[in-house]
Design a protein around this motif. Structure first.
Motif, short mmCIF file in Angstrom:
data_model
loop_
_atom_site.label_atom_id
_atom_site.label_comp_id
_atom_site.label_asym_id
_atom_site.label_seq_id
_atom_site.Cartn_x
_atom_site.Cartn_y
_atom_site.Cartn_z
N ALA A 49 4.78 -2.67 6.44
CA ALA A 49 5.22 -1.32 5.87
C ALA A 49 5.45 -0.06 6.05
CB ALA A 49 4.00 -1.77 4.41
N VAL A 50 4.29 0.27 6.52
CA VAL A 50 4.01 1.24 7.19
C VAL A 50 5.83 1.82 8.67
CG1 VAL A 50 3.08 2.92 9.08
CG2 VAL A 50 1.88 1.95 6.54
N ARG A 51 5.28 0.73 9.01
CA ARG A 51 6.66 0.55 10.04
C ARG A 51 8.48 0.40 9.25
NH1 ARG A 51 4.20 3.17 12.92
NH2 ARG A 51 6.58 3.85 13.26
N VAL A 52 7.91 0.01 8.54
CA VAL A 52 9.58 0.08 7.67
C VAL A 52 9.99 1.14 7.05
CG1 VAL A 52 10.90 -0.93 6.12
CG2 VAL A 52 9.63 -2.59 7.32
N PHE A 53 9.06 1.46 6.49
CA PHE A 53 8.64 3.14 6.23
C PHE A 53 9.71 4.60 7.06
CE2 PHE A 53 7.93 7.01 4.93
CZ PHE A 53 8.65 7.67 3.83
N VAL A 54 8.74 4.48 8.30
CA VAL A 54 9.33 5.27 9.14
C VAL A 54 10.33 4.48 9.72
CG1 VAL A 54 8.65 5.79 11.88
CG2 VAL A 54 6.82 5.52 9.52
N ALA A 380 -0.82 9.93 6.04
CA ALA A 380 -1.15 9.51 6.97
C ALA A 380 0.89 8.76 7.18
CB ALA A 380 -1.63 8.05 7.19
N VAL A 381 1.00 8.49 5.85
CA VAL A 381 2.45 7.90 6.25
C VAL A 381 3.64 8.44 6.21
CG1 VAL A 381 3.91 6.46 5.17
CG2 VAL A 381 1.44 5.48 4.47
N LEU A 382 3.78 10.00 5.38
CA LEU A 382 4.27 11.35 5.04
C LEU A 382 4.28 11.45 6.75
CD1 LEU A 382 4.37 12.28 1.99
CD2 LEU A 382 5.99 11.10 3.35
N GLY A 383 3.26 11.73 7.37
CA GLY A 383 3.02 12.05 8.81
C GLY A 383 3.37 11.56 9.94
N ALA A 384 4.07 10.18 10.12
CA ALA A 384 3.66 8.96 10.84
C ALA A 384 5.24 9.72 10.63
CB ALA A 384 3.07 7.93 10.40
N ALA A 385 6.35 9.35 9.73
CA ALA A 385 7.73 9.26 9.37
C ALA A 385 8.00 10.54 10.42
CB ALA A 385 7.68 8.93 8.58
N TYR A 386 7.25 11.71 9.48
CA TYR A 386 7.93 12.57 10.31
C TYR A 386 7.70 12.79 11.92
CZ TYR A 386 8.55 17.95 10.73
OH TYR A 386 9.10 19.54 11.48
#
Length: 399
Positions: A49-54, A380-386
């Motif tokens: 889920a994290v990787r797909v969102f990123v 954490a998720v938003l930071g990883a994507a940015y």
């Protein structure tokens, strides 16, 4: 810490004093793998889920910037070096040009790409990208297995999630070696924790054919094996200790033979300015960014914050008395990354396989209130994507 009922099921029968009949060994192994996979399913889902969102955020961002998604992930930056090795092989001479000798890149990933591409449709760049993405799931599974064995399922899931959210975690789904290397690291460390010494040594040897920092894993397996041998002799433990450094030593030795000089590999690293200097260059960059640069580049700030946070997390790991193999691996990895005089902006990426450094954070999150946990997960998720998008689309010299 004694294994839980679930992790006990992952141990080989012989480790529990049970000796299955030869005809049932394969079925028993399949059952244990199936149970392990079911237990790891929430962690693998969270990771995906994290990787797909990123990836979705990166896709939208790259479209607005007018960049193609596939070239950036599959055929740019270091991916070009691996693809070049798969296409043309290695250099035969040292040369004098800086940052130009492909012998600095270890062989397992490019030759896997070459072998798979020979029997599948699509380009080698596509194969390299798919190989990295697929390798990330055994890596995530192994990370969960380590966290689950040490502190239970909740911590295992959170540890996997945090690895997915690593600031430069986008490289896990690029044509790079981080996912493959982390898979070897995670399962080798798990093998040490569960007493599977031959597996630990074999996986450490494969890691040594994947990245230069494979020597950190070889040190963890080898030193822990020697400590075990001091208490009791075992041929399996000795075999694991002897296997662990063979990949790294084999490639370094091969480069020396190819170039006709005993220090051939280290001469190549000097051309890439990757000599160990005891951390002088790292401290100089810290001082410049934190004290003298009035407008530091954001990506370099991210790299610096990641390095400093890793040092703090290693201190907490020592305080928490993590198992010795984890401490040796992360300690040697940190020493190599911080003690190098080479390229600075890639150093956060070099620490991506050091997932045990995230264990203190996973333990804090496991004990946190629901509100704090939600804020931490979202941030954490938003930071990883940015950070992932910024690294590839904005910073001119990364990843």
């Amino acid at each position: 810490m004694p294994p839980t009922a679930a992790t006990e099921a992952l141990l080989v029968p012989e480790a529990r004093g049970v000796h299955p009949a030869p005809g049932t060994a394969t079925a028993g192994a399949r059952t244990r793998v199936a149970r392990s996979l079911r237990r790891a399913a929430p962690a693998l889902f969270a990771y995906a889920a994290v990787r797909v969102f990123v990836l979705l955020v990166f896709g939208v961002w790259s479209h607005k910037e007018g960049h193609g998604i596939w070239p950036a992930l599959a055929a740019d930056w270091d991916s070009k070096w691996y693809l070049g090795i798969a296409d043309h092989g290695y250099e035969h001479t040292l040369g004098t040009k800086r940052d130009a000798n492909n012998l600095a890149f270890f062989p397992l990933h490019p030759y896997l790409v070459k072998a798979v591409a020979a029997v599948t449709p699509g380009s080698r760049a596509t194969v390299g990208l798919i190989l990295a993405a697929l390798s990330s799931f055994p890596a995530a599974w192994g990370i969960f297995a380590v966290g689950d064995r040490l502190h239970g399922r909740r911590v295992g899931v959170l540890l996997t999630f945090l690895w997915a959210c690593f600031p430069v975690g986008i490289v896990q789904w690029m044509g790079y070696t981080e996912s493959l290397f982390t898979a070897f690291v995670a399962w080798s460390l798990y093998a040490v924790l569960t007493g599977r010494w031959v597996w630990a040594g074999a996986l450490a040897a494969l890691s040594g054919l994947t990245r230069p920092t494979g020597i950190a894993l070889a040190a963890a397996v080898g030193l822990c094996a020697l400590a075990t041998l001091r208490r009791r002799f075992s041929w399996r433990v000795l075999t694991g200790a002897l296997l662990a450094p063979l990949g790294w030593l084999g490639y370094v030795g091969w480069v020396g033979l190819r170039l006709g000089r005993w220090d051939g590999y280290f001469a190549v690293q000097r051309l890439w300015a990757n000599e160990l200097d005891g951390g002088i260059e790292t401290l100089r960059r810290f001082r410049s960014l934190l004290a003298y640069d009035s407008t530091p580049e954001l990506f370099l700030v991210i790299v610096t914050a990641t390095l400093l946070a890793s040092v703090v997390l290693f201190a907490f790991s020592l305080w928490d008395r993590q198992p010795l193999p984890l401490l040796i691996f992360t300690g040697v990895l940190l020493a190599i990354v911080l003690g190098s005089g080479g390229v600075y902006f890639s150093r956060a990426r070099f620490l991506a396989p050091g997932f045990p450094l995230l264990l203190p954070l996973a333990l804090v999150m496991a004990r946190a209130s629901r509100r704090f946990l939600l804020l931490g997960v979202t941030g954490a998720v938003l930071g990883a994507a940015y950070c992932g998008g910024y690294m590839i689309l904005v910073w001119p010299s990364a990843p």
